[in-house]
Design an enzyme around this catalytic site. Structure first.
Site, mmCIF file in Angstrom:
data_model
loop_
_atom_site.group_PDB
_atom_site.id
_atom_site.type_symbol
_atom_site.label_atom_id
_atom_site.label_comp_id
_atom_site.label_asym_id
_atom_site.label_seq_id
_atom_site.Cartn_x
_atom_site.Cartn_y
_atom_site.Cartn_z
ATOM 1 N N LYS A 10 0.828 -1.209 0.000
ATOM 2 C CA LYS A 10 0.000 0.000 0.000
ATOM 3 C C LYS A 10 0.866 1.265 0.000
ATOM 4 O O LYS A 10 2.081 1.203 0.222
ATOM 5 C CB LYS A 10 -0.926 -0.035 1.213
ATOM 6 C CG LYS A 10 -1.979 -1.155 1.157
ATOM 7 C CD LYS A 10 -2.874 -1.101 2.392
ATOM 8 C CE LYS A 10 -3.967 -2.145 2.327
ATOM 9 N NZ LYS A 10 -4.837 -2.095 3.528
ATOM 10 N N TYR A 50 -13.086 -3.181 -2.715
ATOM 11 C CA TYR A 50 -13.569 -2.948 -1.354
ATOM 12 C C TYR A 50 -15.085 -2.789 -1.311
ATOM 13 O O TYR A 50 -15.608 -2.067 -0.460
ATOM 14 C CB TYR A 50 -12.875 -1.725 -0.757
ATOM 15 C CG TYR A 50 -11.428 -1.985 -0.383
ATOM 16 C CD1 TYR A 50 -11.093 -2.962 0.559
ATOM 17 C CD2 TYR A 50 -10.391 -1.243 -0.951
ATOM 18 C CE1 TYR A 50 -9.777 -3.212 0.899
ATOM 19 C CE2 TYR A 50 -9.067 -1.484 -0.605
ATOM 20 C CZ TYR A 50 -8.772 -2.468 0.323
ATOM 21 O OH TYR A 50 -7.463 -2.710 0.673
ATOM 22 N N PHE A 58 -15.535 5.504 6.735
ATOM 23 C CA PHE A 58 -14.118 5.736 6.448
ATOM 24 C C PHE A 58 -13.752 5.460 4.989
ATOM 25 O O PHE A 58 -12.620 5.693 4.573
ATOM 26 C CB PHE A 58 -13.225 4.892 7.374
ATOM 27 C CG PHE A 58 -13.422 3.394 7.259
ATOM 28 C CD1 PHE A 58 -12.860 2.667 6.215
ATOM 29 C CD2 PHE A 58 -14.162 2.705 8.211
ATOM 30 C CE1 PHE A 58 -13.030 1.293 6.111
ATOM 31 C CE2 PHE A 58 -14.340 1.317 8.124
ATOM 32 C CZ PHE A 58 -13.776 0.615 7.071
ATOM 33 N N ARG A 86 -1.349 -14.536 5.297
ATOM 34 C CA ARG A 86 -2.201 -13.882 6.306
ATOM 35 C C ARG A 86 -1.544 -13.944 7.684
ATOM 36 O O ARG A 86 -1.617 -12.998 8.461
ATOM 37 C CB ARG A 86 -3.583 -14.540 6.342
ATOM 38 C CG ARG A 86 -4.461 -14.270 5.140
ATOM 39 C CD ARG A 86 -4.754 -12.804 4.898
ATOM 40 N NE ARG A 86 -5.319 -12.132 6.057
ATOM 41 C CZ ARG A 86 -5.722 -10.863 6.052
ATOM 42 N NH1 ARG A 86 -5.598 -10.130 4.953
ATOM 43 N NH2 ARG A 86 -6.212 -10.321 7.126
ATOM 44 N N THR A 92 -6.111 -6.455 10.800
ATOM 45 C CA THR A 92 -6.182 -5.123 10.188
ATOM 46 C C THR A 92 -5.527 -4.045 11.050
ATOM 47 O O THR A 92 -4.758 -3.219 10.554
ATOM 48 C CB THR A 92 -7.665 -4.742 9.944
ATOM 49 O OG1 THR A 92 -8.251 -5.752 9.126
ATOM 50 C CG2 THR A 92 -7.786 -3.390 9.268
ATOM 51 N N ARG A 103 2.431 -6.256 10.163
ATOM 52 C CA ARG A 103 1.685 -5.086 10.647
ATOM 53 C C ARG A 103 2.169 -4.641 12.025
ATOM 54 O O ARG A 103 2.172 -3.456 12.331
ATOM 55 C CB ARG A 103 0.190 -5.367 10.602
ATOM 56 C CG ARG A 103 -0.328 -5.246 9.161
ATOM 57 C CD ARG A 103 -1.777 -5.561 9.036
ATOM 58 N NE ARG A 103 -2.278 -5.281 7.695
ATOM 59 C CZ ARG A 103 -3.381 -5.815 7.192
ATOM 60 N NH1 ARG A 103 -4.098 -6.655 7.905
ATOM 61 N NH2 ARG A 103 -3.776 -5.499 5.979
ATOM 62 N N ASN A 113 -1.968 0.401 6.996
ATOM 63 C CA ASN A 113 -1.511 -0.890 7.522
ATOM 64 C C ASN A 113 -0.617 -1.652 6.531
ATOM 65 O O ASN A 113 -0.583 -2.873 6.501
ATOM 66 C CB ASN A 113 -2.692 -1.728 8.018
ATOM 67 C CG ASN A 113 -3.690 -2.045 6.924
ATOM 68 O OD1 ASN A 113 -3.461 -1.715 5.765
ATOM 69 N ND2 ASN A 113 -4.778 -2.697 7.285
ATOM 70 N N HIS A 116 -1.979 -5.345 1.799
ATOM 71 C CA HIS A 116 -3.208 -6.135 1.685
ATOM 72 C C HIS A 116 -2.826 -7.535 1.212
ATOM 73 O O HIS A 116 -1.928 -7.684 0.393
ATOM 74 C CB HIS A 116 -4.161 -5.514 0.648
ATOM 75 C CG HIS A 116 -5.251 -6.452 0.231
ATOM 76 N ND1 HIS A 116 -6.417 -6.599 0.943
ATOM 77 C CD2 HIS A 116 -5.323 -7.337 -0.796
ATOM 78 C CE1 HIS A 116 -7.161 -7.524 0.362
ATOM 79 N NE2 HIS A 116 -6.528 -7.990 -0.701
ATOM 80 N N GLU A 127 -9.262 -11.919 -6.738
ATOM 81 C CA GLU A 127 -8.377 -10.748 -6.744
ATOM 82 C C GLU A 127 -7.286 -10.862 -7.810
ATOM 83 O O GLU A 127 -6.897 -9.870 -8.419
ATOM 84 C CB GLU A 127 -7.777 -10.557 -5.354
ATOM 85 C CG GLU A 127 -8.834 -10.172 -4.329
ATOM 86 C CD GLU A 127 -8.287 -9.934 -2.936
ATOM 87 O OE1 GLU A 127 -7.102 -10.234 -2.699
ATOM 88 O OE2 GLU A 127 -9.056 -9.432 -2.102
HETATM 89 P P1 CMP Z 1 -7.397 -4.342 4.478
HETATM 90 O O1 CMP Z 1 -7.643 -5.345 5.546
HETATM 91 O O2 CMP Z 1 -6.368 -4.596 3.486
HETATM 92 O O3 CMP Z 1 -8.772 -4.044 3.706
HETATM 93 C C1 CMP Z 1 -9.722 -3.118 4.170
HETATM 94 C C2 CMP Z 1 -8.998 -1.853 4.545
HETATM 95 O O4 CMP Z 1 -9.824 -0.837 5.071
HETATM 96 C C3 CMP Z 1 -8.062 -2.181 5.692
HETATM 97 O O5 CMP Z 1 -7.013 -2.969 5.206
HETATM 98 C C4 CMP Z 1 -7.709 -0.811 6.192
HETATM 99 O O6 CMP Z 1 -6.729 -0.201 5.346
HETATM 100 C C5 CMP Z 1 -9.055 -0.104 5.995
HETATM 101 N N1 CMP Z 1 -9.838 -0.061 7.243
HETATM 102 C C6 CMP Z 1 -10.426 -1.086 7.865
HETATM 103 N N2 CMP Z 1 -11.100 -0.651 8.952
HETATM 104 C C7 CMP Z 1 -10.926 0.685 9.013
HETATM 105 C C8 CMP Z 1 -11.382 1.703 9.901
HETATM 106 N N3 CMP Z 1 -12.150 1.425 10.937
HETATM 107 N N4 CMP Z 1 -11.000 2.954 9.639
HETATM 108 C C9 CMP Z 1 -10.238 3.228 8.555
HETATM 109 N N5 CMP Z 1 -9.765 2.307 7.670
HETATM 110 C C10 CMP Z 1 -10.117 1.056 7.897
#
Ligand code: CMP
Length: 150
Positions: A10, A50, A58, A86, A92, A103, A113, A116, A127
């Site tokens: 990312k 997404y 968000f 994973r 996350t 992470r 984070n 992905h 994907e």
């Molecule tokens: P990822 O798990 O790759 O895919 C969904 C993404 O949404 C996650 O990583 C974060 O980058 C983002 N994300 C998930 N939850 C939140 C949250 N509560 N606030 C902001 N970003 C989020």
């Protein structure tokens, strides 16, 4: 069983110069690189990728962050690759990640984070096709391929 997964390095990974660190972890673990490209993700592909969180408050901020620089998209190949990547990444939210995971070691927040990775094999299949034309990857041998014990 799928032996391929999709990872996206990312914008915070790219902007902080962590591409080599993260890639090295995959290389050392013997997760074979079979496709790689750098690009700025379109809003369209992010909405598709997404779709399950597109109604979250968000989401607009997430799209801006994910388009704030190019990302690197890779397909990695190995036996049991989906759950193993994973495990390397973990949850996350960086604050809840296990020590030693990507992470925990590098991410700063729930949204920035670093990376992905596909959550399960069905998602990996979808994907890979989403980000690589016809899901195309490369077929080649690493020089140490015959030495690996599965
Ligand atoms: P990822 O798990 O790759 O895919 C969904 C993404 O949404 C996650 O990583 C974060 O980058 C983002 N994300 C998930 N939850 C939140 C949250 N509560 N606030 C902001 N970003 C989020």
């Amino acid at each position: 069983m799928s032996n391929k997964t999709l990872v996206i390095l990312k914008p915070d990974c790219i902007q902080r110069g962590l591409t080599g660190e993260i890639t090295a972890r995959f290389e050392k673990k013997w997760f074979k690189l079979v496709a790689s490209k750098m690009e700025v993700l379109s809003e369209e592909i992010l909405k598709e990728h997404y779709a399950h969180i597109a109604d979250k408050p968000f989401f607009p901020g997430l799209v801006s962050y994910l388009r704030s620089s190019p990302v690197i998209i890779q397909i990695r190949e190995c036996t049991w690759i989906v759950p193993m990547v994973r495990q390397m990444i973990w949850v996350t939210n960086a604050a809840e990640a296990a020590p030693g995971t990507i992470r925990w070691d590098f991410a700063l927040s729930i949204w920035a984070n670093i990376i992905h990775a596909s959550e399960n094999e069905q998602e990996a299949g979808e994907e890979i096709v989403r980000f690589f034309w016809e899901g195309k990857s490369f077929d080649y041998k690493r020089c140490d391929e015959g030495l690996i014990y599965w």
